[in-house]
Design an enzyme around this catalytic site. Structure first.
Site, PDB file in Angstrom:
ATOM      1  CB  ILE A   4     -63.140 -16.151 -34.686  1.00 25.02           C
ATOM      2  CG1 ILE A   4     -63.292 -16.939 -34.537  1.00 25.02           C
ATOM      3  CG2 ILE A   4     -62.206 -14.829 -35.314  1.00 25.02           C
ATOM      4  CD1 ILE A   4     -64.180 -17.776 -35.701  1.00 25.02           C
ATOM      5  CG  ASP A   5     -65.160 -12.091 -30.281  1.00 25.04           C
ATOM      6  OD1 ASP A   5     -63.801 -12.453 -29.829  1.00 25.04           O
ATOM      7  OD2 ASP A   5     -65.937 -11.730 -30.345  1.00 25.04           O
ATOM      8  CE  LYS A   6     -69.375 -20.532 -25.642  1.00 20.47           C
ATOM      9  NZ  LYS A   6     -69.905 -21.060 -24.234  1.00 20.47           N
ATOM     10  CB  THR A  39     -67.406 -15.331 -33.925  1.00 23.59           C
ATOM     11  OG1 THR A  39     -67.403 -13.702 -32.985  1.00 23.59           O
ATOM     12  CG2 THR A  39     -67.242 -15.288 -35.368  1.00 23.59           C
ATOM     13  NE  ARG A  63     -69.294  -9.805 -29.433  1.00 21.68           N
ATOM     14  CZ  ARG A  63     -68.640 -10.479 -28.615  1.00 21.68           C
ATOM     15  NH1 ARG A  63     -67.429 -10.385 -28.204  1.00 21.68           N
ATOM     16  NH2 ARG A  63     -69.326 -10.549 -27.185  1.00 21.68           N
TER      17      ARG A  63
END
Length: 312
Positions: free
Chosen positions: A142-144, A146, A244
């Protein structure tokens, strides 16, 4: 012509007026400020075919920004004693609740302080080796910015099983997201292919050019006037930045998302308001379905409380 290490970004009206170092920080997720500073010092940034030496330069609409990234280094990733929130653990699987702001695995210019460094300290050599030295045990990411639940594989058998479940779209992944504007319908599905943005190769977009099938289901949990909507988003597929990109595509970008949403943040949030709340999978060894839930991070809950009070 682009290579794996050379990228072009064409500045659109939403990015115009933004300092170029901030643009790079937003698009080169997981890199450090020091790494970006060195790109300027090495002459690795060009604007309209001219080397840019000023990180304070404000991009103008139509600018072509070229980025030349250095060749990847051969890394030896070190274990680091970083506290992690362990939700579940056995001999095969680890489920962790990643905090906002932590990168999942090392990348160019950011080799320490990641979740991988932390789980290497916690697990020692008890991690799958399928994804190599930079991403031991990492099945998905998962993104930084998130937060939320991630599965970690502690051996290759577990990794292969969890990867197969991801490929079959059988893993339950439910997120909480705060998005802009009022979503009028109570639920819906976005089925639109996602691939690299033809105008900005460092980010994703809904595109038919090399786009892969991407499906996001959403349902409204709470509305805050006409300004914001709290949703649950459930992934059927798992493309990079999928929620997103899809929510931005239907004109409801995530609050705080400066890559796919407005640059000015009305709630003063740093990074997208997105939390991986629920994850469910069939245990690789026992065959039992397991599901885990997590609390919203404090900052997320506090913003929702403020919005509720403003509605009262």
């Amino acid at each position: 012509m682009e290579s794996e290490n050379r990228y072009e970004i064409y500045i659109d009206e939403t990015q115009a007026g933004t300092r170029i170092d901030l643009l790079l920080a937003l698009n080169l997720e997981g890199t450090s400020r020091n790494f970006i500073q060195k790109l300027f010092e090495k002459g690795s940034i060009k604007v309209n075919d001219v080397i840019c030496t000023s990180k304070k330069y404000k991009a103008a609409e139509g600018d072509k920004v070229e980025i030349l990234l250095p060749e990847p280094e051969l890394l030896t990733v070190e274990a680091e004693n970083i506290p992690i929130d362990i939700v579940y653990e056995d001999d095969d699987v680890l489920v962790v609740n990643k905090p906002k702001g932590m990168v999942v695995h090392p990348a160019a210019g950011n080799y320490t302080g990641t979740l991988v460094n932390a789980i290497m300290y916690h697990c020692g050599d008890r991690l799958s080796s399928i994804n190599g030295v930079i991403r031991p045990g990492i099945v998905h990411r998962i993104d930084k910015d998130t937060s939320g639940l991630l599965m970690i594989a502690k051996n290759d058998m577990a990794h292969e099983s969890l990867s197969a479940q991801l490929s079959e779209h059988s893993i339950t992944r439910k997120y909480r997201a705060l998005v802009y504007h009022n979503i009028k319908e109570d639920e819906g599905t976005v089925n639109a292919p996602i691939g690299r943005d033809p105008k900005n190769r460092l980010r994703q977009a809904v595109t038919d050019q090399n786009g892969k099938t991407a499906v996001t289901h959403y349902r409204v949990l709470e509305r805050f006037g006409g300004k914001y909507t709290l949703i649950e988003a459930q992934l059927e597929t798992g493309r990079t930045h999928q929620i997103r990109v899809h929510m931005s595509y239907i004109k409801h970008p995530l609050v705080g998302d400066q890559v796919y949403g407005p640059k000015k943040q009305s709630l003063n949030v740093d990074g997208q308001m997105l939390h991986a709340k629920i994850i469910g999978f069939v245990h690789p060894r026992t065959g039992e379905y397991m599901e885990f839930d997590s609390e919203l991070p404090d900052y997320f809950a506090e913003i929702l409380d403020k919005l509720r009070k403003s509605q009262a």
